[in-house]
Scaffold this motif. Structure first.
Motif, short mmCIF file in Angstrom:
data_model
loop_
_atom_site.label_atom_id
_atom_site.label_comp_id
_atom_site.label_asym_id
_atom_site.label_seq_id
_atom_site.Cartn_x
_atom_site.Cartn_y
_atom_site.Cartn_z
N ILE A 111 0.82 -1.21 0.00
CA ILE A 111 0.00 0.00 0.00
C ILE A 111 0.85 1.26 0.00
CG2 ILE A 111 -2.02 -1.09 1.03
CD1 ILE A 111 -1.13 0.15 3.74
N GLY A 112 2.14 1.11 0.09
CA GLY A 112 3.05 2.25 0.05
C GLY A 112 4.48 1.78 0.18
N ARG A 113 5.39 2.66 -0.22
CA ARG A 113 6.80 2.24 -0.20
C ARG A 113 7.72 3.42 -0.02
NH1 ARG A 113 9.24 -0.42 -5.44
NH2 ARG A 113 7.41 -1.74 -5.17
N ALA A 127 4.92 -0.88 3.04
CA ALA A 127 3.72 -0.98 3.88
C ALA A 127 2.76 -1.95 3.19
CB ALA A 127 3.07 0.38 4.06
N TYR A 128 2.08 -2.78 3.98
CA TYR A 128 1.20 -3.81 3.41
C TYR A 128 -0.15 -3.87 4.11
CZ TYR A 128 2.52 -6.62 7.49
OH TYR A 128 2.72 -7.07 8.77
N GLU A 129 -1.08 -4.49 3.41
CA GLU A 129 -2.38 -4.88 3.96
C GLU A 129 -2.53 -6.37 3.73
OE1 GLU A 129 -5.21 -0.98 3.21
OE2 GLU A 129 -5.34 -2.65 1.80
N THR A 130 -3.09 -7.06 4.71
CA THR A 130 -3.31 -8.50 4.62
C THR A 130 -4.81 -8.79 4.68
OG1 THR A 130 -1.22 -8.97 5.73
CG2 THR A 130 -2.86 -10.72 5.76
N ARG A 131 -5.23 -9.70 3.81
CA ARG A 131 -6.60 -10.20 3.80
C ARG A 131 -6.53 -11.72 3.77
NH1 ARG A 131 -6.29 -5.45 1.09
NH2 ARG A 131 -8.07 -4.04 1.20
N PHE A 132 -7.58 -12.37 4.27
CA PHE A 132 -7.59 -13.83 4.29
C PHE A 132 -8.56 -14.44 3.29
CE2 PHE A 132 -6.27 -13.05 8.83
CZ PHE A 132 -4.94 -13.35 8.61
N THR A 133 -9.65 -13.75 2.99
CA THR A 133 -10.70 -14.39 2.19
C THR A 133 -10.68 -14.03 0.72
OG1 THR A 133 -12.23 -12.63 2.79
CG2 THR A 133 -12.25 -14.62 4.15
N GLY A 143 0.92 -3.48 8.17
CA GLY A 143 2.23 -3.40 8.80
C GLY A 143 3.26 -2.96 7.79
N ILE A 144 4.51 -3.15 8.16
CA ILE A 144 5.62 -2.79 7.28
C ILE A 144 6.55 -3.98 7.12
CG2 ILE A 144 7.70 -1.37 7.02
CD1 ILE A 144 6.18 0.95 8.16
N ASN A 145 6.89 -4.28 5.87
CA ASN A 145 7.94 -5.22 5.54
C ASN A 145 9.20 -4.40 5.28
OD1 ASN A 145 6.52 -7.73 5.46
ND2 ASN A 145 5.59 -7.11 3.53
N SER A 146 10.24 -4.67 6.05
CA SER A 146 11.55 -4.08 5.82
C SER A 146 12.32 -5.10 5.00
CB SER A 146 12.25 -3.81 7.15
OG SER A 146 13.58 -3.42 6.93
N ILE A 147 12.60 -4.75 3.74
CA ILE A 147 13.20 -5.71 2.81
C ILE A 147 14.57 -5.20 2.38
CG2 ILE A 147 12.89 -6.91 0.60
CD1 ILE A 147 9.83 -6.19 0.90
N GLN A 148 15.58 -6.03 2.59
CA GLN A 148 16.92 -5.69 2.13
C GLN A 148 17.22 -6.51 0.88
OE1 GLN A 148 16.55 -6.39 5.75
NE2 GLN A 148 16.01 -4.23 5.61
N LEU A 149 17.63 -5.80 -0.16
CA LEU A 149 17.95 -6.41 -1.44
C LEU A 149 19.41 -6.19 -1.76
CD1 LEU A 149 14.96 -4.93 -3.49
CD2 LEU A 149 15.09 -7.23 -2.53
N LYS A 175 4.12 8.62 5.99
CA LYS A 175 5.16 8.68 4.96
C LYS A 175 5.42 7.32 4.30
CE LYS A 175 9.17 8.25 8.02
NZ LYS A 175 10.39 8.93 8.49
N TYR A 176 5.04 6.21 4.98
CA TYR A 176 5.27 4.89 4.41
C TYR A 176 4.08 4.35 3.63
CZ TYR A 176 9.35 4.97 7.41
OH TYR A 176 10.53 5.33 8.02
N THR A 177 2.98 5.07 3.63
CA THR A 177 1.81 4.61 2.88
C THR A 177 1.69 5.30 1.53
OG1 THR A 177 0.35 6.18 3.99
CG2 THR A 177 0.53 3.95 4.95
N LYS A 178 2.73 6.00 1.13
CA LYS A 178 2.75 6.68 -0.18
C LYS A 178 3.53 5.84 -1.16
CE LYS A 178 2.47 11.20 1.91
NZ LYS A 178 3.18 12.34 2.38
N LYS A 179 3.04 5.76 -2.38
CA LYS A 179 3.74 5.03 -3.45
C LYS A 179 4.94 5.87 -3.91
CE LYS A 179 0.90 1.53 -4.04
NZ LYS A 179 1.22 0.15 -4.14
#
Length: 180
Positions: A111-113, A127-133, A143-149, A175-179
């Motif tokens: 939802i943002g990066r 930043a992410y959103e999780t759904r189950f259905t 929440g936020i995924n901190s990803i190191q590449l 600031k983390y929910t903006k693309k």
């Protein structure tokens, strides 16, 4: 009800015993196009873990996104509110969440990066959103995924992912929910 699903998710993901390794026919690994840019590898990461119940994830593609020494780390709080860190290899993650993803469905989308690159290293706060259905169903968690590449051998590799779910005392900063 939301707390029940989150506790169920965390319990299944990090507390259940490790299960036997995947023995089905191998699926294709990520293509060069899926790992040739930051945008492409992040998009592929979210796509490979997302899907409805009954849809088996392409764990070979998932594995091919990561360096062999990569780790996946969950940061949050335990049931007593104490800080908790769970560290996993790719295989630990697959064994712990794979059955739940297959049975219940799991959809996670960015939802943002925010990202920074220096030389061949990249840090992404996704930043992410999780759904189950369903992909457009009720948001169960954010929440936020901190990803190191690392950029190596003509492609990007995931070296580390650390995620922290949002909570009432730890909201995602705007600031983390903006693309990008």
């Amino acid at each position: 009800m939301r707390k029940y699903y989150l506790l169920l998710f965390w319990g299944l993901a990090f507390l259940q015993p490790l299960q036997a390794q995947d023995t089905e026919k191998p699926m294709l690994e990520a293509s060069l196009a899926e790992v040739s840019s930051i945008d492409a590898i992040i998009k592929t990461l979210y796509e490979v873990i997302s899907g409805p119940s009954g849809q088996r994830r392409n764990w070979n593609k998932f594995r091919s996104l990561f360096r062999p020494e990569a780790r996946l780390n969950a940061v949050g709080k335990d049931l007593n509110g104490k800080a908790k860190l769970t560290t996993m290899t790719q295989e630990d993650y697959i064994r712990n969440v794979g059955p739940m993803f297959d049975e219940k469905g799991f959809f996670e989308k960015e939802i943002g990066r925010s990202q920074e690159k220096y030389g061949n290293m990249v840090h992404v706060f996704s930043a992410y959103e999780t759904r189950f259905t369903a992909a457009n169903g009720k948001v169960e968690a954010r929440g936020i995924n901190s990803i190191q590449l690392v950029q190596k051998d003509g492609r990007f590799w995931i070296l580390n992912i650390m995620w922290n779910p949002e909570s009432s005392d730890n909201p995602i900063p705007e600031k983390y929910t903006k693309k990008p």
